[in-house]
Design an enzyme around this catalytic site. Structure first.
Site, PDB file in Angstrom:
ATOM      1  N   ALA A 252      26.950  14.911  46.908  1.00 23.80           N
ATOM      2  CA  ALA A 252      26.053  14.075  46.099  1.00 23.80           C
ATOM      3  C   ALA A 252      24.613  14.450  46.442  1.00 23.80           C
ATOM      4  O   ALA A 252      24.366  15.343  47.274  1.00 23.80           O
ATOM      5  CB  ALA A 252      26.308  12.604  46.403  1.00 23.80           C
ATOM      6  N   LYS A 253      23.675  13.744  45.818  1.00 23.41           N
ATOM      7  CA  LYS A 253      22.247  14.077  46.001  1.00 23.41           C
ATOM      8  C   LYS A 253      21.826  14.085  47.464  1.00 23.41           C
ATOM      9  O   LYS A 253      20.990  14.879  47.870  1.00 23.41           O
ATOM     10  CB  LYS A 253      21.392  13.061  45.246  1.00 23.41           C
ATOM     11  CG  LYS A 253      21.431  13.255  43.749  1.00 23.41           C
ATOM     12  CD  LYS A 253      20.081  12.906  43.116  1.00 23.41           C
ATOM     13  CE  LYS A 253      20.105  13.166  41.625  1.00 23.41           C
ATOM     14  NZ  LYS A 253      20.555  11.997  40.852  1.00 23.41           N
TER      15      LYS A 253
END
Ligand code: GLU
Length: 326
Positions: A252-253
């Site tokens: 994820a980010k």
């Protein structure tokens, strides 16, 4: 002389779909799943449909659909049909809801999300999801699906759902116990992820679903919907291990910029990205490989001994290795 037997119909061609949600740009984790899906299809002669799943979230940014399609093309993945875009026509999902309501298999539910804690979108790992306790279910009667601005839930009876996953093996799920009556229609006036996927897979004749292992539980819900809607045999499922960051969480980010477009804009060629994805599939591809060259290496017959069984970890060395190829 006996007449010729009638020509036997050729067996229907298996059909799969690439089903990106254009919520954020495609990252290395999604791209690996799409690559495996595409290689399985191209090596085994499955037909490929591109389906854009833009209903399961309110967060679609303008241009995101085109960007997703462009990124898939850049990686060398293609399709035979589509793109179809879910939001273009809600009619088929409404028809399904009419049937569920008429057959007393779904009911309107005004309880708020915080009262139940259930999510309407694709339940990717880490999403918060709480079981809908059966005591919350009102008496369910046959009715009309008229109130589209209300949540609707499927009646989930007790019992196990079993299926043979091409990669994960024999799976048995107890949806009544794990999530209970799940959402099929949301008060935003659109189908839940679960309903939309089943309606589309059925009407598009999808026989092979390949996706991340965090959706394995959804396969149980989708099987229940196939039954409730009388749609016949559900697709064959292939759930793949996930790509995770160094902290063990789903990519994820927080793990930095792992978007394919990030590497593309830094001048990394697609063949370098594919070489990393191939390595994550147990295929030694050196520093550069094309999607076509991977088709023989990743097929339904070889997948179970080629692909690693455990989740993949994305490391800072991988990021550096990609950028070194720019
Ligand atoms: N659109 C979903 C996602 O990107 C995939 C759903 C599916 O393959 O069933 O997470």
């Amino acid at each position: 002389m006996a007449p010729d037997p009638p020509p036997s119909r050729p067996p229907a061609c298996p059909v799969t779909r690439l089903a990106p949600s254009p919520t954020g740009a495609l990252h290395l984790g999604n791209a690996r799943t799409f690559l495996v899906n595409w290689c399985l299809a191209r090596s085994a002669g499955w037909r490929v449909i591109l389906r854009i799943e833009d209903l399961d979230t309110p967060r679609i940014k303008p241009g995101a659909i085109d960007a997703t399609i462009d990124t898939l093309r850049w990686l060398g993945l293609d399709w035979d049909e589509g793109p179809t875009i879910q939001s273009d026509d809600l009619g088929p999902y409404r028809d399904a809801m009419r049937r569920l309501a008429a057959e007393a298999r779904a009911y309107p539910c005004a309880l708020t999300r915080s009262e139940i804690g259930s999510a309407a979108s694709a339940p990717n790992e880490g999403d918060h999801e709480t079981r809908f306790d059966p005591s919350l279910r009102p008496p369910v009667r046959s009715g009309l699906f008229t109130n589209e601005g209300t949540n609707w839930r499927l009646v989930v009876e007790r019992g196990q759902i079993g299926f043979a996953d091409r990669f994960a093996g024999d799976i048995s799920l107890d949806i009544h116990h794990s999530v209970g009556d799940f959402l099929v229609w949301t008060k935003r006036g659109c189908p839940s992820y679960q309903l939309a996927v089943v309606v589309d897979d059925a009407r598009q004749g999808v026989t092979e679903v390949v996706r991340g292992g965090d959706l394995i539980d959804s396969a149980g819900r989708q099987t229940l919907l196939y039954r409730a809607l009388g749609l016949g045999v559900p697709p064959r499922y292939t759930h793949l291990p996930l790509v995770r960051g160094g902290d063990g969480k789903r990519l994820a980010k927080r793990h930095g910029d792992t978007r394919i477009d990030h590497y593309r804009s830094r001048g990394v060629p697609p063949e370098r990205v594919l070489a990393l994805l191939a390595r994550w599939c147990g295929v030694a591809a050196g520093g550069s490989v094309s999607s076509r060259e991977l088709v023989d290496a990743i097929s339904p017959g070889t997948m179970t001994h080629t692909l690693p069984r455990e989740d993949i970890t994305f490391r800072t060395e991988d990021d550096r290795w990609l950028l070194d190829g720019a």
